[in-house]
Motif scaffolding. Structure first.
Motif, PDB file in Angstrom:
ATOM      1  N   ASP A 123      50.456  50.416  43.705  1.00  0.00           N
ATOM      2  CA  ASP A 123      51.793  50.808  43.238  1.00  0.00           C
ATOM      3  C   ASP A 123      52.774  49.648  43.233  1.00  0.00           C
ATOM      4  N   PHE A 124      52.295  48.436  43.523  1.00  0.00           N
ATOM      5  CA  PHE A 124      53.212  47.308  43.653  1.00  0.00           C
ATOM      6  C   PHE A 124      52.753  46.138  42.781  1.00  0.00           C
ATOM      7  N   ASP A 125      53.687  45.231  42.544  1.00  0.00           N
ATOM      8  CA  ASP A 125      53.401  44.054  41.720  1.00  0.00           C
ATOM      9  C   ASP A 125      52.782  42.968  42.603  1.00  0.00           C
ATOM     10  N   VAL A 126      51.525  42.645  42.338  1.00  0.00           N
ATOM     11  CA  VAL A 126      50.775  41.693  43.172  1.00  0.00           C
ATOM     12  C   VAL A 126      50.420  40.466  42.341  1.00  0.00           C
ATOM     13  N   GLU A 127      50.609  39.279  42.927  1.00  0.00           N
ATOM     14  CA  GLU A 127      50.239  38.028  42.261  1.00  0.00           C
ATOM     15  C   GLU A 127      49.212  37.273  43.101  1.00  0.00           C
ATOM     16  N   LEU A 128      48.502  36.353  42.457  1.00  0.00           N
ATOM     17  CA  LEU A 128      47.442  35.571  43.094  1.00  0.00           C
ATOM     18  C   LEU A 128      47.782  34.090  43.030  1.00  0.00           C
ATOM     19  N   LEU A 129      47.621  33.392  44.173  1.00  0.00           N
ATOM     20  CA  LEU A 129      47.883  31.950  44.209  1.00  0.00           C
ATOM     21  C   LEU A 129      46.789  31.246  45.003  1.00  0.00           C
ATOM     22  N   HIS A 130      46.168  30.243  44.402  1.00  0.00           N
ATOM     23  CA  HIS A 130      45.225  29.388  45.121  1.00  0.00           C
ATOM     24  C   HIS A 130      45.193  28.022  44.459  1.00  0.00           C
ATOM     25  N   GLY A 131      44.580  27.063  45.127  1.00  0.00           N
ATOM     26  CA  GLY A 131      44.616  25.680  44.673  1.00  0.00           C
ATOM     27  C   GLY A 131      43.876  25.397  43.393  1.00  0.00           C
TER      28      GLY A 131
ATOM     29  N   ARG B  19      54.280  29.500  37.597  1.00  0.00           N
ATOM     30  CA  ARG B  19      54.692  30.838  37.154  1.00  0.00           C
ATOM     31  C   ARG B  19      54.610  31.840  38.295  1.00  0.00           C
ATOM     32  N   VAL B  20      53.497  31.782  39.046  1.00  0.00           N
ATOM     33  CA  VAL B  20      53.310  32.722  40.159  1.00  0.00           C
ATOM     34  C   VAL B  20      54.382  32.510  41.216  1.00  0.00           C
TER      35      VAL B  20
ATOM     36  N   LEU C  73      52.136  38.429  47.467  1.00  0.00           N
ATOM     37  CA  LEU C  73      51.427  37.219  47.065  1.00  0.00           C
ATOM     38  C   LEU C  73      50.118  37.152  47.847  1.00  0.00           C
ATOM     39  N   VAL C  74      49.003  37.310  47.126  1.00  0.00           N
ATOM     40  CA  VAL C  74      47.682  37.123  47.719  1.00  0.00           C
ATOM     41  C   VAL C  74      47.346  35.646  47.558  1.00  0.00           C
TER      42      VAL C  74
END
Length: 751
Positions: A572-580, A589-590, A602-603
């Motif tokens: 139900d939530f806005d989730v973003e992904l960040l990794h190297g 952008r993330v 932020l995952v």
């Protein structure tokens, strides 16, 4: 100077030589004297200890004795081992001379087990006698020949199997006493991995345990022990690098005695005493190298920044959106004093998470700008460099300070523009990654450099930055780390730097409640707590498991968790992904979406460990938290608790983990760094060891912290009286320093 840590007495190599004829024993004693060692020893407590070796220690004679250079030494002779696997194994370990062999120290000592104590699957050492031995038939063609011996001790009998060694039939005849190391199997079997004649080991094995040496393919620990025993007499040729005055003051035994007792101790107490004697010498050399490196660094020339502080005063009092803490003011004062000198600053700014290191660093950079000079801030990753640049733009108006970002992913046209403005002086400040030290990057008048998380840069990279100064002048350098460094590591790894610690947190920082989540029910409650915070308008981090030291594998783990959460607990939530592994634009952008609040979760991998500042983030979940070190978890936890709301960090891991429980109990990074050092040991601390540093082979930190302190004090005294170690009594010490740390360690220090 009196030394407080106690070092038990160490037997001289010439003291117990019943295995040698009288003439050889006499030569051995003479060799020990020639090597610079007295024939009796005191401990490190300041009081002599009983030590039946020979005449008592004559301090006056010892101090007055002329320096004797060692005679042609047996230590230089080649081992002369056969070619093949044994020779290859010894070569792989660097053991090609007698001296190298005798300097190859045991890693540990293990007590021999009895036959009745063995359990199936257990790796053990046993001392037994051969009852019968025979070749065992092999069933398949091409199998290695097997030799099986029936062996026994007072408690029982075993069948010992030797692989591919048929010559043992003639060597290990019935009645032979053996020391075997291997793995116990069911049915009274024992698979031998290394072995030696008991007569080759002397009587120390039963009392002090069996020495186990670092081994390699083709050569076992027991084979190394056998060779050491064979060349034992050469220990009398070991030179003494420590000057007599120091050994008298510190009450240190001779090096030859310590090496002998390390290989062949009378008991465990003597073995530990020998180790501590060698550890002191090792730490002393390390401190001499570090302190001489510091003196060499300080011998260069830099631009003295002594002018008015109009820009920095205006920034601190009118533009900065908060008042600096007392600790920040103290750090700024120390940096000001450094920058005012014509010697390049070399200072380490070590700060608690969120203590405001960036503000102090910006002050140093602005001091360069207000003198018409340039400053550079270098970070180890693009993400961190981008975060620093964003912080810079927030804290310093662009009209006040023209600045730019330069990294490996900077577009070609933009890069050319930045390089041109750096070279002609139009840019006062640049933030970037290692791209800043590439050959085509030239500065007009670089005066101050800030290196963040500097342990992640190699020695050559930092040296390349030093060469960017104008006209042969070095820039002033401020090193930063968000990892509090225990004092033992500060002395060994950063002893060539002045150290400033920031422990005070800015006003308004909220406490972070930390909990260890071990059960399925607690995990379910954790996700509910996270959703509660999100519904209240807050944001959260989910840190993915550290599968292993591979950004690619971490990225895959993060991507899988991102998909799972987006379809499950956080749908139900806005989730973003960040990794190297993400492209630079995608990372930007993330981070922009999360920083502005457009994304709620932020995952991420540990790419967010430092530099990310989102005050609205109040929850952090860390999967498989046990895989991380205490200091790294503390850094991750520092990404929350940066705003006006209380925060919570949830560590998914075993309830019994001492590391996780320590984090739940304390929020003090300096205290946690000491706990981490105690639990994991100096050699295992991730992320703090610098490239290009020699690691101790004998010393054990933090166990030997007191020895390190005393070594540091003695090194300061030595360099104060003889900075070049040029006096005759320091000649062998200087040779040892160059041998261990290279010619650079003995470079003359300019006046």
């Amino acid at each position: 100077m009196s030394m407080s840590p106690s070092v038990p007495a160490v037997t001289d190599p010439a003291g117990d030589r019943s295995d040698l004829p009288p003439a050889a024993r006499a030569r051995s004693r003479a060799g020990t004297r020639a090597a610079g060692g007295p024939e009796s020893v005191a401990d490190l407590t300041g009081g002599p200890r009983a030590f039946a070796i020979g005449e008592p220690l004559d301090r006056a004679a010892l101090l007055a004795a002329p320096l004797r250079w060692p005679r042609p030494s047996r230590l230089q002779r080649p081992l002369g081992v056969p070619t093949g696997k044994l020779g290859q194994g010894l070569a792989a370990l660097g053991l090609q001379s007698v001296g190298a062999l005798l300097e190859h120290l045991p890693r540990e000592r293990r007590a021999a087990r009895t036959v009745s104590e063995l359990a199936p699957g257990e790796q053990a050492t046993i001392e037994v006698e051969v009852r019968a031995i025979a070749r065992r038939p092999v069933r398949r063609r091409g199998m290695r020949p097997l030799v099986e011996a029936t062996v026994f001790d007072a408690t029982g009998t075993l069948r010992a199997t030797f692989f591919n060694q048929p010559w043992l039939l003639e060597r290990y005849t019935p009645g032979t006493r053996l020391l075997l190391h291997g793995k116990a199997a069911r049915g009274g079997a024992f698979k031998v991995t290394s072995h030696a004649l008991g007569s080759e080991l002397g009587d120390t094995a039963a009392v002090a345990g069996v020495a186990h040496y670092p081994a390699a393919e083709g050569v076992s620990s027991t084979q190394i022990l056998t060779l050491v025993r064979e060349h034992r007499a050469a220990l009398a040729d070991v030179a003494e690098p420590l000057p007599a005055a120091l050994r008298v003051a510190a009450r240190l035994p001779p090096r030859a005695a310590a090496l002998t007792a390390t290989h062949f101790p009378r008991d465990e107490v003597q073995a530990e005493g020998a180790r501590r004697r060698l550890a002191f010498e090792e730490l002393l050399l390390m401190q001499l190298a570090v302190l001489r490196r510091r003196a060499l660094r300080g011998s260069g020339s830099a631009t003295a920044l002594t002018g008015p502080r109009e820009l920095t005063a205006h920034w601190l009092t009118e533009l900065l959106p908060f008042a600096p803490t007392a600790a920040q003011h103290d750090a700024i004062g120390a940096i000001d004093a450094d920058l005012a000198r014509e010697r390049p600053m070399q200072r380490l700014l070590m700060g608690e998470v969120g203590s405001g290191k960036t503000v102090v660093a910006l002050y140093a950079l602005l001091r360069a700008v207000e003198h018409g000079m340039q400053g550079v801030l270098m970070a180890p990753t693009e993400t961190l460099a981008e975060q620093h640049f964003a912080t810079l733009q927030t804290l310093v108006p662009a009209a006040l300070l023209p600045s730019a970002l330069l990294s490996g992913s900077t577009p070609v046209r933009r890069r050319a523009d930045v390089l041109g403005k750096l070279a002609n002086g139009q840019l006062g400040l640049v933030v970037g990654t290692h791209a800043l030290i590439e050959a085509d990057v030239a500065f007009d008048r670089l005066a101050v450099a800030v290196v963040d998380e500097q342990h992640r840069f190699g020695v050559r990279q930092r040296a390349a930055l030093d060469r960017k100064g104008p006209g042969g002048l070095a820039p002033h350098v401020l090193h930063m780390t968000a990892t509090p460094i225990p004092r033992t590591l500060a002395l060994t790894e950063y002893g060539d730097l002045d150290v400033t610690r920031l422990r005070e947190l800015p006003r308004g920082r909220q406490p972070i409640a930390t909990h260890v989540v071990a059960s399925p029910a607690a995990r379910a409650r954790s996700y509910e707590r996270l959703r509660e915070e999100l519904r209240a308008g807050r944001q959260a981090y989910v840190v993915c498991p550290l599968v292993e030291e591979s950004e690619q594998l971490q990225a895959r783990a993060a991507a899988a968790e991102f998909e799972r959460l987006r379809a499950g607990e956080l749908r139900d939530f806005d989730v973003e992904l960040l990794h190297g592994q993400l492209p630079a634009r995608e990372k930007q952008r993330v981070m922009a979406r999360f920083t502005t609040g457009a994304a709620q979760v932020l995952v991420a991998t540990t790419v967010i460990e430092v530099g990310v500042d989102v005050p609205n983030a109040t929850v952090m979940l860390v999967e498989d938290a046990e895989r991380y070190g205490i200091s790294q978890l503390h850094q991750l936890r520092g990404r929350i608790g940066r705003g006006e709301h209380a925060s919570v960090c949830l560590l998914f891991g075993p309830a019994g983990s001492r590391r996780l429980q320590a984090l739940a109990a304390s929020g003090d990074g300096f205290e946690l760094a000491e706990v981490d050092l105690r639990l994991r040991g100096e050699g295992e601390l991730a992320g703090v060891r610098q490239s290009g540093r020699a690691e101790p082979r004998v010393a054990i930190l933090p166990q030997d912290a007191e020895l390190l302190e005393h070594a540091h004090d003695h090194a300061l005294q030595l360099l104060d009286t003889d900075p070049e170690l040029a006096a005759p009594e320091h000649a062998l010490l200087g040779d040892a320093l160059e041998r261990v740390f290279g010619a650079e360690a003995s470079e003359p220090i300019p006046a």
